[in-house]
Design a protein around this motif. Structure first.
Motif, PDB file in Angstrom:
ATOM      1  N   MET A 156       0.805  -1.184   0.035  1.00  0.00           N
ATOM      2  CA  MET A 156       0.183  -0.060  -0.068  1.00  0.00           C
ATOM      3  C   MET A 156       0.849   1.395  -0.049  1.00  0.00           C
ATOM      4  O   MET A 156       0.676   2.275  -0.615  1.00  0.00           O
ATOM      5  N   SER A 157       1.961   1.273   0.861  1.00  0.00           N
ATOM      6  CA  SER A 157       2.833   2.394   1.030  1.00  0.00           C
ATOM      7  C   SER A 157       3.608   2.684  -0.654  1.00  0.00           C
ATOM      8  O   SER A 157       3.701   3.788  -0.665  1.00  0.00           O
ATOM      9  N   GLN A 158       3.923   1.507  -1.054  1.00  0.00           N
ATOM     10  CA  GLN A 158       4.675   1.432  -2.303  1.00  0.00           C
ATOM     11  C   GLN A 158       3.558   2.271  -3.463  1.00  0.00           C
ATOM     12  O   GLN A 158       4.331   3.028  -4.185  1.00  0.00           O
ATOM     13  N   LEU A 159       2.438   1.923  -3.517  1.00  0.00           N
ATOM     14  CA  LEU A 159       1.363   2.325  -4.516  1.00  0.00           C
ATOM     15  C   LEU A 159       0.813   3.755  -4.146  1.00  0.00           C
ATOM     16  O   LEU A 159       0.305   4.257  -4.919  1.00  0.00           O
ATOM     17  N   SER A 160       0.984   4.222  -2.766  1.00  0.00           N
ATOM     18  CA  SER A 160       0.356   5.457  -2.316  1.00  0.00           C
ATOM     19  C   SER A 160       1.485   6.707  -2.507  1.00  0.00           C
ATOM     20  O   SER A 160       2.337   6.580  -2.189  1.00  0.00           O
TER      21      SER A 160
END
Length: 235
Positions: A156-160
């Motif tokens: 999620m952090s990579q995509l946000s």
């Protein structure tokens, strides 16, 4: 008549003291998990290290072996894990970094950590006999679930475009691991909190999963393991 270990994963190994072959196998899995956790926790950023990915792959491979999966499942897992491991080694040797590497590594780690605990649970519910192996299996599966959710947060952090924990807290893989286990165990220190609704929803889901895991999966393992072994018929 002594029971034999079949290719379908049924546990039939005879009692052999505290450290049976399978118990030793779960001990190896725990060691690999500690190594994986240590390598991931020391990451200064959210990007997973290719070298931390290798112990995870080894963990899944050992899980398939220890649980006595079918030969086909073991062969498929070895092919897939070997290909993923080779790709990680090449990426690490070439010094590749950035989202093009971090996102696939995060997703692959998440998938591997999702499969492993369910393989353990599926095997343990067919066992009989309360022993050290059952305890190690329950602990191992529980830790794998916590690490799985850590990589859910990581992906999620990579995509946000915004930090998972806001601007006040460093968004690193180590912090994601720490938060994952506090959520799984419902410890709730409150020093690290997701700021977005997506992260908060996953945290709630993880807390519920942690409680359900203890109530259902671990209880079922222990209930099955506590049943007395059926005496084997004499030849």
């Amino acid at each position: 008549m002594t029971e034999k270990l079949t290719a379908h994963g049924t546990d039939s190994s005879p009692p052999g003291g505290l450290w049976t072959r399978r118990a030793a196998g779960y001990g190896v899995v725990l060691v690999l998990l500690v190594v994986s956790y240590g390598l991931c926790a020391t990451q200064p950023s959210t990007d997973p290290s290719p070298w931390a990915f290798l112990p995870m792959l080894a963990t899944v491979a050992v899980v398939f072996y220890v649980t006595g999966a079918t030969r086909l499942a073991q062969r498929v897992s070895w092919v897939v894990l070997s290909a993923a491991g080779l790709a990680a080694v090449i990426a690490g040797a070439l010094g590749l970094d950035g989202p093009l590497l971090a996102i696939p590594l995060s997703a692959a780690s998440m998938l591997a950590l999702l499969v492993a605990p369910w393989v353990i649970i599926a095997h343990q519910v067919t066992r009989r006999g309360l022993d050290f192996e059952a305890l190690l299996a329950a602990v191992t599966a529980y830790i794998l679930v916590g690490m799985f959710f850590a990589f859910v947060y990581n992906l999620m952090s990579q995509l946000s475009p915004t930090p998972l924990f806001g601007d006040a807290t460093a968004d690193s893989l180590g912090n994601q691991l720490f938060f994952s286990f506090t959520a799984l165990t419902t410890t709730g220190y409150g020093n690290i909190v997701p700021v977005g609704t997506g992260g908060q929803a996953v945290a709630i889901a993880e807390g519920i999963t942690g409680q359900l895991f203890l109530i259902t999966a671990v209880a079922r393992i222990m209930r099955g393991a506590s049943a007395k072994r059926t005496p084997a018929p004499s030849e």
